[in-house]
Design a protein around this motif. Structure first.
Motif, short mmCIF file in Angstrom:
data_model
loop_
_atom_site.label_atom_id
_atom_site.label_comp_id
_atom_site.label_asym_id
_atom_site.label_seq_id
_atom_site.Cartn_x
_atom_site.Cartn_y
_atom_site.Cartn_z
N ASP A 14 1.67 42.96 71.47
CA ASP A 14 2.97 42.60 70.94
C ASP A 14 2.97 40.99 70.57
OD1 ASP A 14 4.58 41.43 69.94
OD2 ASP A 14 6.92 41.48 71.06
N VAL A 15 2.05 40.58 69.84
CA VAL A 15 2.38 38.86 69.69
C VAL A 15 2.92 38.00 68.85
CG1 VAL A 15 -0.38 39.01 70.03
CG2 VAL A 15 1.17 39.02 68.63
N ILE A 35 -2.12 41.31 62.80
CA ILE A 35 -1.84 40.51 61.42
C ILE A 35 -1.09 40.21 61.04
CG2 ILE A 35 -2.93 41.60 59.19
CD1 ILE A 35 -4.90 41.29 61.81
N GLN A 36 0.73 40.82 60.31
CA GLN A 36 1.02 40.43 60.40
C GLN A 36 1.91 38.62 60.78
OE1 GLN A 36 2.89 41.18 57.21
NE2 GLN A 36 0.86 43.05 57.13
N VAL A 37 1.57 39.03 62.27
CA VAL A 37 2.30 37.92 62.82
C VAL A 37 0.98 36.75 63.11
CG1 VAL A 37 1.93 36.45 64.86
CG2 VAL A 37 2.98 39.01 64.55
N ARG A 52 -10.18 44.97 53.33
CA ARG A 52 -10.01 43.76 52.26
C ARG A 52 -8.99 43.10 52.12
NH1 ARG A 52 -11.81 44.26 45.74
NH2 ARG A 52 -14.28 44.46 46.40
N ARG A 53 -7.73 43.80 51.77
CA ARG A 53 -6.24 43.42 51.99
C ARG A 53 -5.76 42.41 53.30
NH1 ARG A 53 -2.04 44.09 55.24
NH2 ARG A 53 -3.05 46.07 56.01
N VAL A 54 -6.59 42.39 54.11
CA VAL A 54 -6.35 41.56 55.78
C VAL A 54 -6.74 40.52 55.20
CG1 VAL A 54 -7.15 41.64 58.30
CG2 VAL A 54 -5.92 43.25 57.73
N LEU A 55 -8.54 40.61 54.51
CA LEU A 55 -8.89 39.18 54.12
C LEU A 55 -8.41 38.51 53.10
CD1 LEU A 55 -12.85 39.88 54.48
CD2 LEU A 55 -11.32 38.69 56.23
N ASN A 56 -7.87 39.40 52.45
CA ASN A 56 -7.07 38.77 51.30
C ASN A 56 -5.47 37.95 51.47
OD1 ASN A 56 -8.35 39.28 48.42
ND2 ASN A 56 -7.59 40.96 48.68
N VAL A 66 -6.62 34.81 53.50
CA VAL A 66 -6.92 33.11 52.91
C VAL A 66 -5.47 33.51 52.45
CG1 VAL A 66 -7.81 32.92 50.02
CG2 VAL A 66 -8.98 34.56 51.75
N GLU A 67 -4.82 33.92 51.36
CA GLU A 67 -3.70 33.60 51.02
C GLU A 67 -2.32 32.93 51.79
OE1 GLU A 67 -1.93 37.37 48.98
OE2 GLU A 67 -3.81 37.83 48.03
N ASN A 68 -1.95 33.10 52.81
CA ASN A 68 -1.24 32.50 53.59
C ASN A 68 -1.68 31.59 54.51
OD1 ASN A 68 1.28 33.65 53.62
ND2 ASN A 68 -0.36 36.00 53.39
N LEU A 69 -3.12 31.13 54.78
CA LEU A 69 -3.21 30.32 55.38
C LEU A 69 -4.27 29.27 55.13
CD1 LEU A 69 -4.55 32.95 58.33
CD2 LEU A 69 -2.59 31.84 58.44
N VAL A 70 -3.97 28.59 54.33
CA VAL A 70 -4.36 27.59 53.24
C VAL A 70 -5.34 25.85 53.80
CG1 VAL A 70 -2.75 28.18 51.34
CG2 VAL A 70 -2.00 26.92 52.41
N ASN A 71 -5.19 25.91 55.24
CA ASN A 71 -5.91 24.64 55.79
C ASN A 71 -6.89 25.44 56.49
OD1 ASN A 71 -3.19 23.40 54.57
ND2 ASN A 71 -1.86 23.86 56.93
#
Length: 751
Positions: free
Chosen positions: A216-217, A242-244, A271-275, A278-283
């Motif tokens: 659990d992270v 991944i969600q965290v 592919r979904r994890v990488l997407n 890319v979508e959430n970690l914009v920096n």
């Protein structure tokens, strides 16, 4: 810039630091009660200097075998009024609890403790004293720092029965570390509650949890507004992880890579994890997914993939999810994944195994904390250096040197690194390397030979040394290199190939060096070692390169060095000479080397009586007729006899053979040689030959000496004419021409 960096001399700061550390007593310190180092009372040093002293000290203890560590070194920095520390990097067994304890009053800003296995929970308590200033802390690989010793029973007698038990400390947290922003807990011991440990930290910017398994992270989200760097190398991930991660929107650097050989991982990248990243970690500017298996195909259709110039533009990315990036990544880790082989990868720097650039990036990125990955990357570099040509030679060399220094005790790195060095230092790359860089190579090679008795490492190291000009390039480590080679040759069980290379190196090291070098090496047991090798070969009835090189090395080391000549005689060298002659009557090279050596012995007046036996004189006389190796064997035999004749008839203490008979055979031999013979011999000085000129006691010796000079100056004028003039040969020849006792043909030749 790399070329410049490797060529420029060390800074004055570095030179002074190094000098002070090697001479603490003569510079900064004095010895109290003959054992404790104390700082001179009038010394005040700022942190710029103290940090460098401590960090260089650790480096020296780790990489320089000659450097002696001091018990009380860290106590020099116990008082911040005279010595200030701010940023220090300590490694491995060099540092113990009492060392940290000694500097507890310092206001440290940065403290890196890497693989300090000797530190225990006592040091956790010491850390608290830095809590109000510490910004950066690494406890990477400090596997015992959460253990304290528990003394069961508490009484003296009982302790002998029950030695101290290691108990995990459960109640330590980073409470009060109000300024801590950067924290590395890599390879933390199991059983420590990471969440509780970190809870008090208000705003973490960088966190490394390499090699820790956490189911659990969720607690990481408490720093979602501050965390810019997260490393979870070798953590077994799940959907929850991944969600965290996707919520940590400030992340600029994310590393979820793994060592695909270390253990079984359930998690597969999609592919979904990488997407999602890319979508959430914009920096994001740096992402490492090395070692992961892709569950599905993330690449664009191959027709499109192969088209056009290689591009790092996200819009053209061969890896579909990365087309959503706003700009190329600074770094993308793809080592040991299939993705690194694609054409268009949207990153300035990629670690992978496709080509030299990717492999070097991998070595650079993983050396410090991931030797298990680095050794495989160096292995790939080894193949590139061996099969193709390295285009970034200096960078490759410096990375391998750094890895070898950093992981002196890691067998895999020592084996692959020493093999790579062999190919990176060979002659085709020679021009591009500075003296400084080549010296660094020699240092790490010698370190490897010292730390590892392992055959492959020893062989690679010896082979690499063969790429250098010997003795010139090894002169700065002359004693050390000889000691190491003799050590190899004195081992009872020996690998044939190493033995051959080591003897070759020993021979080269004593060729064309000053006499004081030869004397020093003689005192190390060189003569004895060579004679033992010869003895072994004789017992096996083999005359191979080792046998020939050993005699050649003895020939070189006895040249104008009476002490070594005497050692040769004292250790039954003559007995071995006769046995070799009898066992190998056809071996011309061997005969030449043995007689060259006896020529050196015969030049020493005090030792000549030991050669004055019927057996030896008969052997030398018979060798006058030898046609072995052109004229060399005959020439050397005649040289030995010339020195013996020079002692006059009264020194001839044997009945058989007669002196006159030997003289006659010497004349016949000299007359049979071709005066234009090209030679297999190298004179550094004519002194032993010239002393045979101004005498009337043995005209044949005079003739041999004149013939030798005439042949050498006429066949090799550029080399030997200046030597003859420099050593005063001309007046000696002129005087000899006037002597009544000299033979007419000798005078002709002298003229």
């Amino acid at each position: 810039s790399l070329k410049m960096a490797s060529d420029s001399p060390e800074s004055l700061m570095t030179l002074c630091t190094d000098y002070c550390l090697r001479n603490l007593e003569g510079t900064l310190c004095y010895l109290l009660d003959n054992e404790t180092l104390r700082l001179h009372p009038d010394i005040f040093l700022p942190s710029e200097i103290c940090d460098k002293l401590v960090n260089e000290y650790v480096e020296l203890v780790k990489t320089d075998s000659i450097f002696e560590p001091h018990e009380s070194f860290f106590t020099l920095f116990s008082d911040p009024r005279s010595t200030r520390l701010a940023r220090i990097h300590l490694r491995e067994h060099i540092v113990q609890d009492q060392d940290l304890e000694a500097i507890r009053k310092q206001d440290l800003i940065e403290l890196y403790l890497t693989n300090c296995e000797k530190l225990t929970a006592k040091s956790l308590q010491t850390l608290v004293s830095f809590s109000h200033t510490l910004i950066s802390l690494s406890l990477f690989g400090c596997c015992n720092i959460f253990y304290e010793e528990e003394n069961p029973g508490g009484c003296e007698d009982d302790c002998l029965v029950n030695p101290t038990r290691q108990v995990l400390v459960k109640d330590f947290t980073f409470e009060g570390f109000s300024r801590l922003r950067f924290l590395n807990l890599g390879r933390l011991i199991e059983g420590v509650n990471v969440e509780t440990l970190l809870q008090p930290l208000a705003s973490l910017a960088a966190l490394d949890l390499s090699g820790i398994q956490l189911n659990d992270v969720g607690f990481l989200t408490q720093w979602k507004d501050s965390l810019v760097s997260l490393v979870l190398y070798n953590m077994d991930l799940s959907e929850e992880h991944i969600q965290v991660i996707a919520q940590l929107r400030k992340l600029r650097h994310l590393d979820i890579s793994r060592d695909h050989l270390s253990s079984y991982y359930k998690f597969k990248l999609t592919r979904r994890v990488l997407n999602l990243f890319v979508e959430n970690l914009v920096n994001l500017t740096s992402l490492d997914i090395s070692g992961h298996t892709m569950l599905e195909n993330c690449t664009i259709p191959s027709m499109e993939e192969k088209m056009g110039q290689t591009s790092i533009e996200p819009a053209k990315s061969s890896i579909a999810p990365f087309r959503g990036l706003k700009r190329p990544l600074q770094f993308l880790g793809l080592f040991e994944t299939s993705l690194c082989r694609l054409t268009h990868i949207p990153a300035y720097k990629v670690s992978g195994d496709k080509n030299e650039e990717q492999v070097l990036n991998a070595i650079e990125a993983y050396t410090e904390h991931r030797p298990e990955i680095t050794s495989r990357a160096i292995n790939l570099l080894f193949d590139i250096a061996r099969i193709e040509r390295c285009s970034q030679l200096l960078r490759a060399l410096q990375l391998v040197i750094t890895a070898l220094k950093c992981h002196k005790d890691d067998k895999n790195i020592q084996v692959t690194g020493s093999a790579a060095l062999f190919y990176l230092t060979n002659s085709e790359y020679r021009m591009e390397q500075s003296v400084k860089l080549r010296r660094q190579v020699i240092q790490v090679v010698l370190n490897g030979m010292e730390s590892y008795q392992e055959v492959t490492v020893q062989r690679n190291c010896c082979l690499t040394l063969c790429n250098f000009s010997i003795p010139e390039e090894l002169e700065f480590q002359y004693r050390r290199v000889n000691e190491l080679l003799l050590n190899i040759l004195n081992q009872s069980r020996q690998d044939e190939s190493i033995q051959r290379i080591a003897v070759h190196l020993c021979n080269a090291l004593v060729c064309q060096v000053d006499n004081d070098h030869k004397e020093a090496v003689g005192k190390m047991g060189f003569v004895m070692t060579m004679l033992k090798l010869i003895q072994k070969k004789l017992a096996d009835k083999t005359c191979d390169q080792v046998m020939e090189f050993s005699w050649s090395a003895l020939w070189n080391i006895t040249d104008e060095t009476p002490d070594n000549c005497e050692m040769f005689l004292n250790y039954s060298g003559m007995k071995l000479f006769l046995e070799c002659l009898k066992e190998f009557p056809e071996k011309q090279e061997l005969h030449r080397n043995m007689l060259g050596l006896l020529g050196n012995v015969a030049e020493v007046k005090e030792l000549r009586p030991q050669l004055m036996t019927s057996q030896f004189i008969s052997v030398f006389s018979n060798l006058l007729e030898s046609k072995a190796d052109g004229i060399e064997v005959s020439y050397n035999a005649c040289g030995v006899l010339s020195h013996i004749m020079f002692d006059g008839p009264e020194a001839w203490g044997i009945c058989e053979p007669h002196r006159e008979e030997v003289v006659k055979r010497m004349w016949a031999a000299i007359q049979s040689w071709d005066i234009n013979s090209r030679r297999n011999i190298n004179y550094r000085s004519f002194e032993p030959i010239l002393r045979l000129l101004p005498q009337g006691i043995s005209p044949v010796s005079q003739h041999w000496a004149t013939w030798a000079l005439y042949n050498l100056v006429s066949v090799y004028p550029d080399k030997y004419c200046p030597l003859l003039i420099k050593e005063g040969g001309i007046p000696l020849l002129k005087d000899m021409i006037k002597m009544a006792s000299a033979r007419q043909e000798t005078k002709e030749m002298a003229r």
